[in-house]
Design a protein around this motif. Structure first.
Motif: not given
Length: 251
Positions: A42-48, A28-30
């Motif tokens: 933009a830095a690391g495309p999330p899965a959702l 998880v990124d927040r």
């Protein structure tokens, strides 16, 4: 491991959602606001993306617009609003689902898993046997290439609009309930049926000559929707299609 981007300015909500998602096996990124969310995506495309509608400065609707303009990332919106118009607007700009606060974190995890399963299945279809093109009423769909045209002109369809239209075109003349469409197109066993209604409305705006008087996607009151083929439409080559699942309460 899938990475989920959680965007919410309420630290308590963000912490609870993050904890449940991590226990379910996600990374998880927040982000606490729109600009930070766009930078992380933009830095690391999330899965959702789990995205709060009410954010300071740039609201969730604008964040969703910008995310979907950059990449077809699935989005689940969180909203504390009771106004159905806000929820429908989120779906219209490309959100895959929404959850109304207060919500069950376990239910949110199930929604995330369901959307990811469907999104992964969409991408994995190209590895199987190529499905024949669908040609009806001047519309051509290429399921393998994910391309759509009407009378030779490209149709700008979202991921779910394409799947919904393909499903209806595979079963011309058959009235299909919204619950069945939600299961067969979205892969959900539960959810707000307005999701289907909104996508049908958007599809009509793109394929009907007069969306206010639809001739292709007809409403069957008390049942759902039916794709009608004009009488002068040439019969397409026969293709094998999967049977429609009909729940007991729709029979």
């Amino acid at each position: 491991m899938h990475t989920i981007l959680v965007v919410d300015d309420d630290p308590t909500v963000a912490e609870v959602v993050t904890g449940y998602l991590e226990r379910a096996g996600f990374s998880v990124d927040r982000a606490a606001d729109g600009p930070e969310a766009l930078r992380l995506a933009a830095a690391g495309p999330p899965a959702l993306v789990v995205l709060d509608l009410m954010l300071p400065g740039m609201d969730g609707l604008e964040v969703c617009r910008r995310l979907r303009a950059a990449a077809p990332v699935p989005v689940i919106m969180l909203t504390a609003r009771g106004d159905e118009d806000d929820r429908i607007l989120g779906l219209e700009i490309g959100a895959d689902d929404y959850v109304t606060k207060p919500f069950s974190p376990r239910e949110l995890v199930l929604r995330v898993e369901s959307v990811l399963r469907r999104h992964g299945g969409d991408r994995g279809r190209v590895t199987g046997a190529a499905e024949p093109e669908l040609r009806r009423a001047g519309i051509t769909l290429d399921p393998a290439g994910r391309r759509a045209t009407k009378d030779g002109r490209p149709l700008a369809l979202t991921l779910r609009e394409f799947d919904l239209l393909a499903h209806l075109m595979r079963h011309p003349g058959l009235a299909i309930g919204r619950e069945t469409l939600m299961h067969d197109v979205w892969g959900w066993e539960f959810g707000d049926l307005s999701t289907v209604t909104v996508h049908v409305r958007r599809l009509r705006g793109k394929i009907e000559d007069d969306p206010a008087r639809p001739r292709l996607i007809r409403t069957v009151w008390g049942v759902g929707y039916r794709f009608d083929v004009p009488d002068d439409d040439p019969a397409p080559a026969s293709v094998e299609v999967a049977p429609v699942r009909v729940p007991a309460d729709e029979s």
